[in-house]
Enzyme design. Structure first.
Site, PDB file in Angstrom:
ATOM      1  N   ASP A 207      27.962  45.641  28.042  1.00  7.44           N
ATOM      2  CA  ASP A 207      29.179  46.440  27.981  1.00  7.44           C
ATOM      3  C   ASP A 207      30.407  45.549  28.168  1.00  7.44           C
ATOM      4  O   ASP A 207      30.385  44.587  28.939  1.00  7.44           O
ATOM      5  CB  ASP A 207      29.134  47.498  29.092  1.00  7.44           C
ATOM      6  N   GLU A 244      29.015  44.445  23.292  1.00 11.42           N
ATOM      7  CA  GLU A 244      30.097  45.328  22.871  1.00 11.42           C
ATOM      8  C   GLU A 244      31.382  44.520  22.731  1.00 11.42           C
ATOM      9  O   GLU A 244      31.989  44.117  23.730  1.00 11.42           O
ATOM     10  CB  GLU A 244      30.307  46.458  23.882  1.00 11.42           C
TER      11      GLU A 244
END
Length: 493
Positions: A207, A244
């Site tokens: 993330d 990401e």
């Protein structure tokens, strides 16, 4: 001697990076599903009863580490770490380990969404996590790790997204920003990831990767253990990494800085496929889909129609609320040989913060299914829509074949073959597609896996008869329930 050592180091780093693009799929499987906010026990059951038999390759699971308790239990509380203890609303460490083992046993790999960039944001007073751990985020005190203020970057706000320093060292929406150049922080992150590797996971979705310097991530990734051979991974296998990195093409921090460390989430894919199937771009242009559109090389791109973040935003991105277009877009996604494919499995939401389905005590509830296997109690479960799981089977059947026989009507009707193993046709016009088209398939009768299933040699939906020249009559009405038709060699009547 120094030159030899330097060359060896560079070669080893390059080989590790290349290995981190390998998702370690079983056989011909090649689709990941994100079971967003599911409990570990439910994922284990889903692997055994549905995902394994249907040929899914892996599951992306929600963050596994302890997170802050937020009022109303919004989904995003999972993205606010308190410690690295494996206790969340989805279950505890024992349940997580059981899920990983059971999924691996049926050929479904597990990829964990991990939070390496930050800890929880500000909270008035003492915050309590899902494992009961206390922390004081406003003081950057997280004794459950432990982290103290010296383990974080100095407090600052991202006000200029074109300023690299702010993007990578200031706080993303107020989340306390870890200093990944710190030896202590690195050691705790590596320890956390290695523990998950020991439990049998195949890799990680990282993330907010663009908010961390690529050189820090390279150090962390290269320091990780090899995958656990007790879970069926070959010796010296490296964890699959997908990161990401939101890059719309004009970002100061570019996806290109991360693509050699592992795969990167290709957000441009999501935007452009949404544009096309919403009717803002003619489908005929999809013939050149892939790098010609400015996308990453196929093996470096994690591709998706929507994800848990952008499905909640306004704009071109498609989600389950536009089911006819969504199913067409997903069919194209899974039929076209580009990228590492991931499909979304959502829960219903009315606003950005809607929590997952929960009971009166705010405990996540298990999905329930109707007679057709669809979810009925607040879970959307797109992966259980026949039009989507059938395309997972299509993608498996045509693996390692190329696009041939492209046809279009100059607008929004297209078809193409995958070698001599599969055929897809899509009608996104407001009039019928009725055409003799080259399916490239061997002669015979084939079941359209979008409108029905092949059961005991009979097709429950449309069927297409292919002649000796590979041609068949294709009809997709403008008012048909689905605007797509798919045939493949494993669905021959």
């Amino acid at each position: 001697m120094f030159k030899f050592a330097l060359t060896l180091t560079l070669c080893l780093a390059g080989s590790l990076s290349l290995a981190q693009h390998n998702p370690h799929w079983w056989g011909n499987r090649n689709t990941i599903v994100h079971l967003f906010e599911w409990k570990w026990s439910d994922i284990a059951q889903e692997c055994e009863s549905f995902l394994g038999p249907r040929g899914f390759a892996g599951v992306q699971v929600s963050p596994v580490n302890e997170n802050i308790l937020s009022a109303g239990r919004p989904w995003w509380e999972r993205y606010q770490p308190i410690s690295y203890k494996l206790t969340t609303r989805s279950g505890n460490e024992e349940e997580f380990g059981d899920m990983v083992r059971r999924c691996n046993d049926v050929g479904v790999r597990i990829y964990v969404d991990v939070l390496l960039n930050h800890m929880s944001g500000d909270f008035d007073g003492v915050a309590v996590g899902t494992a009961g751990t206390e922390a004081e985020p406003s003081k950057k005190s997280f004794p459950g790790v432990p982290y103290t203020a010296q383990d974080f970057h100095p407090t600052c706000e991202i006000t200029d997204w074109n300023d690299r320093f702010q993007v990578q060292q200031c706080e993303l929406v107020g989340l306390k920003d870890l200093d990944q150049s710190s030896d202590w922080v690195r050691s705790k992150l590596i320890e956390f990831l290695d523990h998950l590797i020991e439990l049998g996971v195949a890799g990680f979705r990282v993330d907010a990767a663009k908010h961390m310097a690529s050189e820090d991530l390279e150090y962390i990734y290269s320091s990780l253990s090899n995958l656990n051979i007790d879970h069926g991974f070959p010796h010296n296998s490296r964890p699959f990494i997908f990161q990401e990195v939101i890059d719309h093409g004009h970002e100061t921090v570019s996806r290109d800085e991360y693509k050699d460390l592992g795969a990167v989430t290709e957000f441009r894919f999501s935007e452009e496929i949404g544009n096309a199937f919403r009717g803002n771009n003619a489908l005929k242009w999809l013939q050149s889909w892939g790098t010609d559109w400015g996308f990453l090389p196929s093996g470096q791109a994690l591709t998706f129609v929507d994800n848990h973040d952008n499905q909640r935003d306004a704009g071109a991105v498609l989600n389950y609320k536009s089911p006819r277009q969504y199913k067409m877009a997903t069919a194209f996604h899974l039929a076209y040989p580009y990228g590492i494919s991931r499909v979304m499995s959502s829960f219903a939401f009315d606003d950005h913060d809607t929590p997952p389905p929960q009971d009166a005590q705010e405990r996540i509830i298990s999905p329930e299914f109707d007679a057709d296997g669809a979810c009925v109690n607040g879970w959307i479960c797109e992966h259980r829509w026949r039009q989507i799981y059938a395309m997972v089977g299509f993608k498996n059947a045509v693996r390692d074949t190329e696009i041939t026989g492209w046809w279009d009507n100059g607008d929004n009707q297209i078809s193409f073959c995958r070698g001599n193993k599969g055929f897809l046709a899509i009608n996104n016009n407001l009039y019928d597609l009725s055409q003799d088209l080259n399916t490239c398939l061997p002669a015979g009768t084939y079941c359209d896996v979008i409108s029905g299933s092949l059961i005991d040699g009979s097709c429950t939906g449309k069927s297409v008869t292919v002649n000796e020249n590979g041609y068949g009559y294709i009809h997709i009405g403008s008012d048909d329930f689905d605007g797509v038709l798919a045939l493949h060699v494993d669905a021959k009547v």
